[in-house]
Design an enzyme around this catalytic site. Sequence first.
Site, PDB file in Angstrom:
ATOM      1  N   LYS A  82      -7.529   3.802   0.072  1.00 48.91           N
ATOM      2  CA  LYS A  82      -6.687   4.950   0.411  1.00 48.91           C
ATOM      3  C   LYS A  82      -7.554   6.209   0.332  1.00 48.91           C
ATOM      4  CE  LYS A  82      -2.101   6.557  -1.131  1.00 48.91           C
ATOM      5  NZ  LYS A  82      -1.027   6.318  -2.125  1.00 48.91           N
ATOM      6  N   SER A 157       3.129   5.184   0.072  1.00 49.91           N
ATOM      7  CA  SER A 157       2.189   5.986   0.816  1.00 49.91           C
ATOM      8  C   SER A 157       0.840   5.301   1.097  1.00 49.91           C
ATOM      9  CB  SER A 157       1.922   7.287   0.056  1.00 49.91           C
ATOM     10  OG  SER A 157       1.361   7.040  -1.215  1.00 49.91           O
ATOM     11  N   SER A 181       4.457   3.476  -4.058  1.00 49.88           N
ATOM     12  CA  SER A 181       3.463   3.611  -2.980  1.00 49.88           C
ATOM     13  C   SER A 181       2.442   2.492  -2.867  1.00 49.88           C
ATOM     14  CB  SER A 181       2.726   4.942  -3.120  1.00 49.88           C
ATOM     15  OG  SER A 181       3.564   5.996  -2.745  1.00 49.88           O
TER      16      SER A 181
END
Lengths: 471, 71
Positions: A82, A157, A181
């Site tokens: 990420k 996310s 997330s």
Amino acid sequence: MSRALHQLSLTEVAEAIRRKKVSSVEVTQACIEQAQRVQPKINCFIALEAEQALKAARKADQAVRKRGAKTGPLHGVPLAHKDMYYRAGKVSTCGSKILRDYRPKVTATVVERLEAAGAIWLGNLNMSEFAANPTGHNDHWGHCRNPWNPDHITGGSSSGSGAVVAARACYGSLGSDTGGSVRLPAAACGVVGLKSTHGLVSRYGLLLRSWSQDTVGPLTRTVRDCARITRVIAGADPRDPSCATFAVPDYERGLTGKLKGLKIGLPANHYYEGLTPDVAQAMKQSHAVFRSLGARVIELPVPDPARMFLLSNIVSISEASVIHRKWMRERPQDYSLYVRSRIEPGYHVPATTYLEALNLRAHYLAEFISGVYDKVDLLHTPVMTMPAPTIAETEPKGSGAVAEIVGRITRNTRPTNYLGLPALSVPAGLSGKGLPVAFQLMGRPFSEALLFRAADAYQRHTDWHTRIPHL
Amino acid sequence: MNEKVTAELIRGQGAQLRRLAIEESRARELAADVERMNNAVIDAADERLDFNDEPARFAALLADTREAGKK
């Protein structure tokens, strides 16, 4: 090896590199080719660092060839993360327009630990802007798309993390989980994802979303892979004083496949409400698997998660409003509607309300432990009540719609962040439309070893984690 | 006493305390949101909190009740 290199699990490929059956250059090249093939379809990368990754792989291969060379548990294995894990001097966009050219001055502790274990950095992954929405929508870098059906959301996310692992374009990925997330993209994309106990993994050198609830966790193809990365990244860090100081167990050694006598609780309230028929069916089948392995599956009431959801939200919006204060005043137009709408309410919460929400955490945790974990070892719930909706269905029509969409998707994940407890998302089936469905196992603080043992036993008797989307 | 959180309060608070301009329609949405969350905290706090509480108790409890330390 009958399977293509990029289809092996992380632990399989690490072993093959260690035994010199394959080279790191070969597996890195295989991942790069797969990444280049899937990127136009699912947009999982913000930056693919092919040349640098191959250079690191060549170095890793040289190290293996040295007589008596000591290699780490991730030696030569390509991972991608990420885009919020800082590397000093290198761009980390955090999925935003505002930080498009941001070069942090520090390197995250977890990045240092992965490098020390021999991992190769393959690239920076797409994510929801500032880690602040659970769908994976991203107006600045393009939406990340679900490998099982690109019309559907990946969950967020950590959208790119779920998509890239499902698409077999790398062997594992770090995500972060403040309200679901890691678990949501893991569930929506059909991979394993850990929300670690608050304090298990250092948060030094990464984007803040809500410092009281942020956690780091891996997304992988198998539970064993997840156990390996977790052991590498977990443990005390003087640069993050919220990190616990006790020793990290050898999680892989605990994967015995034995569950006899384990008590698994099914919440009688909240978590199983409003399931779509295919999610309900997958949950029922997973209960049967656990029973067949000797676990006792027991229904029990749990302290009200809806209240914890609200309290978590108060903490989250209050802290986010502080983190984003300057840009919210000077550049509000540079945020997406999703993110702006989720930060704004924080400016209107009294400090006393925020502090009371923090003070209440210990009370709710104590109630949850005595009400649940003094009676059962683990809790089993669906991660989402439905398979991943489409991107169009979760496009907010206005600020007022955001809270409703977020609430629907995170209702079963967010309470755990308030409580600080660990939770592991595990693939458990495919819906009628071919979209992944998942359950989560939750345990008492720092019970990751038990979560891994139970979920690994489940994976030994099921094959959902071996299914690969056709892209 | 439990009066409603109004759009006027939100707009005034934004302008006077946070230097933020908020449109009327958004202020109405925020008022409803803030009221709901604030009331949830006040109710929970009335039921559970006392003067000895502080946020650090949470981390201590996580450590005390961890899996390895289970009786």
